[in-house]
Design an enzyme around this catalytic site. Structure first.
Site, PDB file in Angstrom:
ATOM      1  CD  GLU A 173      38.014  43.422  37.661  1.00  0.00           C
ATOM      2  OE1 GLU A 173      36.869  43.676  37.216  1.00  0.00           O
ATOM      3  OE2 GLU A 173      38.237  43.284  38.877  1.00  0.00           O
ATOM      4  CD  GLU A 292      40.097  45.877  41.290  1.00  0.00           C
ATOM      5  OE1 GLU A 292      39.001  45.395  41.659  1.00  0.00           O
ATOM      6  OE2 GLU A 292      40.248  46.485  40.213  1.00  0.00           O
TER       7      GLU A 292
END
Length: 503
Positions: A173, A292
């Site tokens: 991320e 995710e």
């Protein structure tokens, strides 16, 4: 009663279902590791301190590959802390989750646990506070059989054979301002490309995942993917997608349609990747690692669970322990339908996470482990979805949502295994008030019989499994399902997820 019609034909294949689609995610976060998978004092603990009741549930879940050790945790992680004698390992402050990491469970211990549950390792490297050299060192430690200082260090630490990790994530991320070492797309793309080239020089056989957007709602979404892939296209195999969904402000209708957002997310990333492919004149295809995904009540975390304070760094705190409802499980099952509907481009996916932390499995220290409502759509889909995902013809009534506009009341996908003729149909009913009769044309499948039927629903859409009532919610056989004259008919209750196995 509303009705819907579905046509299943094995000639219309979306693509082969890769087992990595049924992956998981374990992060050093909250009670996931400690008091979750690892509790040496528990009555079920094995000689290595791992809870065998949890091991059996993870095996039942059918998880193929597990991403580790983070997540946000990885951007501050020093991999060297996780190897060597346990008594000599450093205790570190984890800035991502404001906790203390003891490193009692590290790379060797986790790999041992993976062998017990029958899953492969997907490794994430720290490109937040560290860089290319540390990533190469970790790959050498993990995958080189012998003959170097780092491979010998692994052997001295008790692991003669290499870990042979095949899939590596280049950070986590990195588009997120909350991330340690956050970079813009240009800067991240450059370091990811350098790291990918270095890792491939050491082990050309590995697969690499570059960071995509942490959400389709990030202000840089789309442009981030384009810029990052412009730097890394020739050096990586997949780009990541992350998405979490929650019911907001009592808007159950929109929440039940969350998979519409996942569909659009995947299709937008695919279009961006293919744009870069065209610009570069490349023959290579970049696939997606949706590493995710889940239902996660993020607003609740920020309002209640978040840990703060310079003198407050607990070990394994109780955070992010969402307790899931029937509605959550129906959305969850619908997200799995979305992943299957894009099996041609989603090469890997990781449910975030597995135990205690936004998880399908919950544990109590010294006590039981139990299945959350979301456990069932994953375990049944993982077991029944084999072979190819099929493109369906679906005719269904629609309803209007505040967030996504007009949306079908029914969503569905089917799978077919040419090897043994086994097929499965997965359906959701998003209506909050009405059952829906569904007719499935299965004439193209030939002479098949109904082998299994499972429907997860409840008169209370917010019913949950808890420590006091661990079996309150579970799928039940759907007695309305039957086959007659090349048609499968079934009634879907309101707010329900259904799996039907044919063979």
């Amino acid at each position: 009663m509303p009705s819907a019609h579905v046509t299943v034909d094995p000639h219309f294949s979306i693509g082969a279902i890769r087992r990595r689609l049924f992956g998981g995610f374990v992060e050093h976060l909250g009670r996931h590791i400690y008091d979750g998978i690892y509790e040496p004092g528990h009555p079920s603990a094995d000689a290595d301190g791992f809870r065998t009741d949890v091991i059996e549930l993870v095996k039942e879940l059918g998880v193929s590959m597990i991403r580790y050790p983070g997540g946000n945790f990885v951007s501050g992680f020093r991999w060297e802390d996780s190897v060597g004698p346990v008594e000599d390992r450093a205790r570190r402050l984890d800035l991502a989750w404001h906790s203390t990491e003891t490193n009692e469970v590290g790379l060797h211990e986790f790999s041992s646990w993976l062998e017990k549950v029958g899953s492969d390792l997907m490794m994430a490297v720290n490109l937040g506070t560290r860089g290319t050299l540390e990533a190469i060192d970790l790959l050498e430690y993990s995958n080189i059989p012998s003959g170097t200082t780092l491979s010998q260090r692994r052997i001295d630490n008790g692991r003669e054979e290499p870990f042979d990790v095949k899939v590596w994530c280049l950070g986590n991320e990195m588009d997120g301002p909350w991330q340690l070492g956050h970079r813009n797309a240009e800067d991240y793309g450059k370091v990811a490309a350098r790291t990918a080239k270095g890792l491939r020089q050491l082990d050309p056989s590995i697969e690499l995942v570059v960071c995509g957007s942490s959400s389709a709602h990030m202000p840089t979404f789309g442009e981030w993917e384009r810029v990052v892939l412009n730097h890394t296209y020739d050096d990586v195999d997949m780009i990541s997608c992350h998405a979490y969904y929650e019911e907001r402000e009592g808007d159950l209708d929109s929440f039940l349609a969350s998979a519409v957002d996942m569909d659009k997310f995947i299709e937008t990333v695919v279009a961006t990747a293919d744009h870069v492919k065209a610009v570069k004149g490349s023959d290579k295809q970049i696939d997606i690692s949706f590493d995710e995904w889940n239902v996660w009540y993020i607003e609740r975390y920020h309002g209640v669970d978040k840990i703060e304070g310079i003198d407050n760094w607990p070990v394994a705190p109780r955070i992010l322990e969402d307790v899931y409802s029937v509605a959550d499980a129906v959305v969850f099952g619908n997200l799995m339908i979305s992943l299957l509907k894009h099996a041609d481009r989603v090469a890997s996916a990781s449910l975030a996470q597995l135990v205690n932390v936004i998880a399908p499995i919950m544990t109590e220290p010294g006590g039981p482990a139990w299945r959350q409502t979301t456990f069932y759509p994953f375990s049944l889909t993982s077991r029944l979805a084999r072979g190819d995902a099929l493109q369906l013809k679906l005719d269904a009534p629609t309803y209007r949502t505040k967030q996504y506009g007009e949306v079908p009341l029914v969503d569905a996908v089917a799978t077919h295994d040419p090897a043994d003729g086994a097929s499965a149909v997965f359906l959701v009913n998003r209506s909050t008030s009405e059952s829906i009769d569904v007719t499935v044309d299965i004439s193209a499948l030939g002479d098949v019989a109904l082998q299994e039927s499972h429907t997860l629903t409840d008169s209370d859409v917010y019913a949950k499994n808890t420590l006091d009532e661990p079996t309150r919610v579970a799928p039940q056989p759907n007695d309305t399902a039957r086959i007659s004259e090349n048609a499968l008919t079934v009634t879907l209750p309101p707010v329900s997820w259904t799996a039907l196995a044919l063979g």
